[in-house]
Every structure is written in C-alpha cells, then in structure tokens.
Design a protein around this motif. Structure first.
Motif, mmCIF file in Angstrom:
data_model
loop_
_atom_site.group_PDB
_atom_site.id
_atom_site.type_symbol
_atom_site.label_atom_id
_atom_site.label_comp_id
_atom_site.label_asym_id
_atom_site.label_seq_id
_atom_site.Cartn_x
_atom_site.Cartn_y
_atom_site.Cartn_z
ATOM 1 N N LEU A 1 0.809 -1.220 0.000
ATOM 2 C CA LEU A 1 0.000 0.000 0.000
ATOM 3 C C LEU A 1 0.841 1.268 0.000
ATOM 4 C CD1 LEU A 1 -2.738 -1.115 2.558
ATOM 5 C CD2 LEU A 1 -2.968 -0.930 0.079
ATOM 6 N N GLN A 2 2.086 1.151 0.425
ATOM 7 C CA GLN A 2 2.921 2.345 0.473
ATOM 8 C C GLN A 2 3.178 2.906 -0.919
ATOM 9 O OE1 GLN A 2 6.562 1.726 2.587
ATOM 10 N NE2 GLN A 2 6.844 3.906 3.048
ATOM 11 N N SER A 3 3.239 2.015 -1.917
ATOM 12 C CA SER A 3 3.479 2.477 -3.290
ATOM 13 C C SER A 3 2.288 3.267 -3.837
ATOM 14 C CB SER A 3 3.754 1.275 -4.198
ATOM 15 O OG SER A 3 2.652 0.375 -4.178
ATOM 16 N N PHE A 4 1.088 3.080 -3.245
ATOM 17 C CA PHE A 4 -0.103 3.830 -3.670
ATOM 18 C C PHE A 4 -0.365 5.038 -2.782
ATOM 19 C CE2 PHE A 4 -0.820 -0.583 -4.951
ATOM 20 C CZ PHE A 4 -1.030 -0.408 -6.316
ATOM 21 N N GLY A 5 0.494 5.260 -1.797
ATOM 22 C CA GLY A 5 0.272 6.368 -0.884
ATOM 23 C C GLY A 5 -0.905 6.137 0.034
ATOM 24 N N ALA A 6 -1.192 4.883 0.305
ATOM 25 C CA ALA A 6 -2.343 4.555 1.149
ATOM 26 C C ALA A 6 -1.914 3.696 2.316
ATOM 27 C CB ALA A 6 -3.418 3.845 0.327
ATOM 28 N N SER A 7 -0.822 4.082 2.953
ATOM 29 C CA SER A 7 -0.276 3.273 4.035
ATOM 30 C C SER A 7 -1.230 3.141 5.196
ATOM 31 C CB SER A 7 1.049 3.889 4.520
ATOM 32 O OG SER A 7 1.986 3.939 3.473
ATOM 33 N N VAL A 8 -2.071 4.125 5.403
ATOM 34 C CA VAL A 8 -2.966 4.100 6.558
ATOM 35 C C VAL A 8 -3.978 2.963 6.467
ATOM 36 C CG1 VAL A 8 -4.745 5.632 5.599
ATOM 37 C CG2 VAL A 8 -4.316 5.603 8.075
ATOM 38 N N PHE A 9 -4.219 2.486 5.240
ATOM 39 C CA PHE A 9 -5.168 1.375 5.090
ATOM 40 C C PHE A 9 -4.593 0.042 5.584
ATOM 41 C CE2 PHE A 9 -6.844 4.389 1.968
ATOM 42 C CZ PHE A 9 -8.196 4.384 2.323
ATOM 43 N N THR A 10 -3.335 0.033 5.937
ATOM 44 C CA THR A 10 -2.767 -1.173 6.559
ATOM 45 C C THR A 10 -3.494 -1.510 7.851
ATOM 46 O OG1 THR A 10 -0.603 -0.566 5.635
ATOM 47 C CG2 THR A 10 -0.642 -2.226 7.382
ATOM 48 N N VAL A 11 -3.929 -0.481 8.561
ATOM 49 C CA VAL A 11 -4.696 -0.707 9.795
ATOM 50 C C VAL A 11 -5.974 -1.469 9.489
ATOM 51 C CG1 VAL A 11 -5.830 0.413 11.743
ATOM 52 C CG2 VAL A 11 -3.726 1.394 10.790
ATOM 53 N N ASP A 12 -6.688 -1.074 8.426
ATOM 54 C CA ASP A 12 -7.920 -1.768 8.041
ATOM 55 C C ASP A 12 -7.640 -3.221 7.668
ATOM 56 O OD1 ASP A 12 -7.962 1.094 7.668
ATOM 57 O OD2 ASP A 12 -9.987 0.861 6.893
ATOM 58 N N PRO B 1 0.541 4.194 17.892
ATOM 59 C CA PRO B 1 -0.503 3.345 18.464
ATOM 60 C C PRO B 1 -1.825 4.068 18.649
ATOM 61 C CG PRO B 1 1.569 2.977 19.605
ATOM 62 C CD PRO B 1 1.790 4.130 18.670
ATOM 63 N N ALA B 2 -1.772 5.359 19.007
ATOM 64 C CA ALA B 2 -3.022 6.108 19.182
ATOM 65 C C ALA B 2 -3.776 6.206 17.855
ATOM 66 C CB ALA B 2 -2.715 7.509 19.728
ATOM 67 N N LEU B 3 -3.073 6.540 16.766
ATOM 68 C CA LEU B 3 -3.712 6.617 15.459
ATOM 69 C C LEU B 3 -4.190 5.239 15.006
ATOM 70 C CD1 LEU B 3 -4.493 8.112 12.875
ATOM 71 C CD2 LEU B 3 -2.129 7.790 12.064
ATOM 72 N N PHE B 4 -3.390 4.218 15.286
ATOM 73 C CA PHE B 4 -3.764 2.853 14.889
ATOM 74 C C PHE B 4 -5.097 2.460 15.513
ATOM 75 C CE2 PHE B 4 -3.843 -1.713 15.398
ATOM 76 C CZ PHE B 4 -3.340 -2.200 14.209
ATOM 77 N N PHE B 5 -5.212 2.622 16.823
ATOM 78 C CA PHE B 5 -6.434 2.178 17.491
ATOM 79 C C PHE B 5 -7.609 3.117 17.211
ATOM 80 C CE2 PHE B 5 -3.257 -0.052 20.159
ATOM 81 C CZ PHE B 5 -3.758 -1.332 20.006
ATOM 82 N N THR B 6 -7.317 4.399 16.980
ATOM 83 C CA THR B 6 -8.401 5.315 16.622
ATOM 84 C C THR B 6 -9.011 4.938 15.273
ATOM 85 O OG1 THR B 6 -7.378 7.128 17.841
ATOM 86 C CG2 THR B 6 -9.004 7.715 16.157
ATOM 87 N N ARG B 7 -8.174 4.658 14.287
ATOM 88 C CA ARG B 7 -8.697 4.264 12.978
ATOM 89 C C ARG B 7 -9.357 2.881 13.057
ATOM 90 N NH1 ARG B 7 -8.717 5.830 7.856
ATOM 91 N NH2 ARG B 7 -8.922 4.187 6.267
#
Length: 381
Positions: free
Chosen positions: A198-209, A302-308
């Motif tokens: 996902l990092q290559s698409f600039g969507a690293s935050v979706f790793t949490v999902d 961790p705060a962002l991880f659990f919030t998302r």
C-alpha cells in the motif's frame, strides 16, 4: 530335521454311498504331511464338503499343520466343525482344527493385473468410499455425543465437572501462549505485507484496516482452530487411544460407566467453551503484532492505529470471527475423541489414528471456513 521315530503319516480315502471318508494314520505333523496336500485338495474340490467325514481313530500325534490340512476338507461346509464330520475320539485334533480354522484367513484368487489407468480409478473410488464411510461414522459419533449431552442436561448430577475443568485447563490455559505467539507473528506479517504493497499507492494508513479485518474475521479464529487440531485434538486421540489399548474403556463399560460421559463429553464441552476465549486472545495478539509493525515501518502511532481501527472496523467483524470459534472447537473435539475410540490394541493403530485425527480436523476446519465465508457473504455481513 525329520524325526525318523515318528510313524509315517498315511491317508486312506474311501467312498461309502454319498459320503467321502478320510482316514488319517500315524503322526500328522509338519514333517510328515507334505505329500498328502494334493490328495486333500482333490477331495476338497471333488466331494460335497457336507458329506466329508474324517475318521480320527487311527490318528497319532497332530500339530497345527496337520490340523489345518485335515480341517481344510470341510471348511466350505456351513457347519465345518459339526459332530457328523468326525468319527472316533482323539484327544486334541478337533480342538486344534477349530482353533486353526478360526485363525486362518483364506486368501481369494490372485488379483488380475490391469492397466495403470484402471488401477488409478479403482484407488480413487476406494478413497471416496472410505471418505464417505468416515463422514457417516463421524456424524453418527456426533449424534451419540449430542444424545449423551442431552441426557446429562436433563440429569445434571451425571455431568463430570472435574474432568471438564481439567480439559479446559489443558485446552485453553496451557494453549494460550503458543496460540497468542503464532497470531502475533501472523498479524506482523500481514501488516508488513500491507505496508509494502500500500505504500506504493500512498495509502499506508489502510494497513490498519487490513490488519483489523484479516485478524478479526479470519486469521484469529483460523489459527486458533488449527492449533487446537494440532495440539489438543492429537492429545485427545492419544489419551483415549492409550486407554483403549490398555482395555480401560472396556473396564469402564463393565463397571457400568458410559465412556461418552466420562471421556468424550468433558472434552467436547471444554473445547466449545475455551475456543472463543483462545480466539479472543489470538485476536488481541494479532492486532498488537500488526500495530508494532505499522508503528515501526510506517510511523503510524498506536493512538492513530487504534483510533482508525475503532472508527473504520465495525464490531460485526469481531462477532463474525467469534461465532466460528465454538463450531471449530466442537468439530476438533468430536474428531479427536472419535479417532481415539477407534484405536485397536497395537501402537501402529494408535499412530494411524492420531495422524488421521489431525488431518481430518484441519480438513474439516478449512471446509467449514469456506462455508462460513460464503454464508456471511450472502448475508452481507
């Protein structure tokens, strides 16, 4: 070496009306009977087996070889050991003939060699038939366990609490460290793969999902079920199988105890109760492993991880994973206990049953996982 002092074995065959009388003389032991095999075989093939009479009045010593040869003439008769087949008295011959017949396996005609393709089809058919019979026997065992459980529910004093608590400790508490460790690394691997892709698409935050969905819906309960099959299921088969080998199960029946109540039901209840708790621990460990990887590899705190995770992952995914756990636990326990009850009196049988138990459990878990996935897809959950 042949014993020259033994009287030679002789055979007189005579016809009296419809009856064929075999009159052995001398000692019918392994050293002396070889030349009479063809004569016995000729009588066996030509005469009516129910009209063959063995006159043992002139018979001397006899061993199992001689008893087999004399008894072979009447073995095709429905009543090969009936009194009318014998004339005269002998101290051991009739008992030996009967014992040898009971312990002798008559081989059929030699199998005709066929082409490899036909043999392959025959083996496939035999395998499918064996799988069908195994499935039928497993469902029958499941039905017997259900009736035993219903009986204990109506008569609670028959339920064995102490073995159940012991099995819960073995299945749940002692298995939690290995289950949590494996799921921790599974969560870390999923997070690392998601971060890489996902990092290559600039969507690293979706790793949490990705971590949340995969661990809560699938990997948490699946790893737990596979570990139950590999660890607890094999232990059930081995322990019950060892009791079968030592005839302890038969002794329980003689004492009036139901092996299903004493051995099977406590293990089934323990697996059904502890599988959801193990699954919950596996989910926590898997999400924690994914969180550590996203924190170290993508700087997602961790705060962002659990919030998302809380905002994007619906609680229904958690209940989807938890709903599978009791079913998997029950399947593992049923297969393990049934295979243990099928153990015979040798170590080779125990080894085969333990192997079959683990293989069948993992196969059943994968099939049920696919069925659950299709069912929840149709339900839109």
């Amino acid at each position: 070496m042949r014993d020259e002092s033994s009287p030679r074995a002789e055979l007189v065959v005579r016809e009296e009306g419809e009856r064929t009388i075999l009159e052995p003389h001398g000692d019918w032991v392994v050293d002396t009977i070889g030349r009479h095999d063809s004569a016995i075989r000729a009588v066996e093939n030509a005469a009516d087996p129910c009209n063959i009479i063995v006159d043992v009045r002139h018979l001397g010593r006899v061993d199992t070889s001689g008893a087999y040869l004399l008894g072979r003439a009447t073995r095709r008769c429905p009543t090969p050991d009936a009194d009318f087949h014998f004339v005269g008295e002998h101290r051991t011959v009739r008992r030996l003939i009967e014992e040898v017949r009971q312990r002798t396996q008559i081989c059929g005609p030699e199998e005709v060699t066929t082409f490899g393709f036909i043999k392959a089809l025959a083996r496939i058919g035999a395998g499918l038939e064996a799988a069908y019979l195994e499935a039928v026997d497993t469902f029958a065992f499941f039905g017997k366990t259900l009736t035993t459980g219903a009986s204990c529910f109506l008569q609670p004093w028959r339920f064995r609490l102490t073995p159940t608590v012991w099995a819960m400790e073995e299945v749940g508490v002692n298995a939690l460290p290995i289950v949590a460790t494996l799921t921790f690394f599974i969560g870390a691997v999923v997070a690392y793969m998601g971060a890489t892709l996902l990092q290559s698409f600039g969507a690293s935050v979706f790793t949490v999902d990705l971590v949340g969905l995969s661990i809560l819906r699938e990997f948490g309960v699946l790893i737990t079920a596979i570990m139950l099959a590999a660890r607890s299921d094999s232990a059930f088969t081995a322990s019950i199988g060892a009791m079968k080998m030592q005839q302890e199960v038969d002794a329980m029946r003689v004492l009036g105890l139901d092996p299903y109540e004493a051995l099977v039901l406590p293990r089934v209840v323990a697996c059904v109760l502890m599988a959801p708790l193990l699954t919950f621990g596996a989910m926590v460990a898997g999400i924690f492993g994914g969180m550590l990887v996203t924190w170290s590899a993508q700087d997602i705190s961790p705060a962002l991880f659990f919030t998302r995770l809380h905002s994007e992952i619906d609680i229904s995914h958690f209940w989807v994973g938890m709903s599978k756990a009791p079913v998997f636990g029950m399947v593992v326990a049923i297969i393990g206990c049934r295979q243990g009850m099928q153990v015979q009196g040798d170590v080779e049988s125990l080894g085969r049953r333990v192997t079959a138990s683990v293989v069948q459990s993992i196969f059943a878990i994968i099939v049920l996982e696919a069925l659950f996935a299709m069912m929840y897809l149709e339900l839109g959950i």
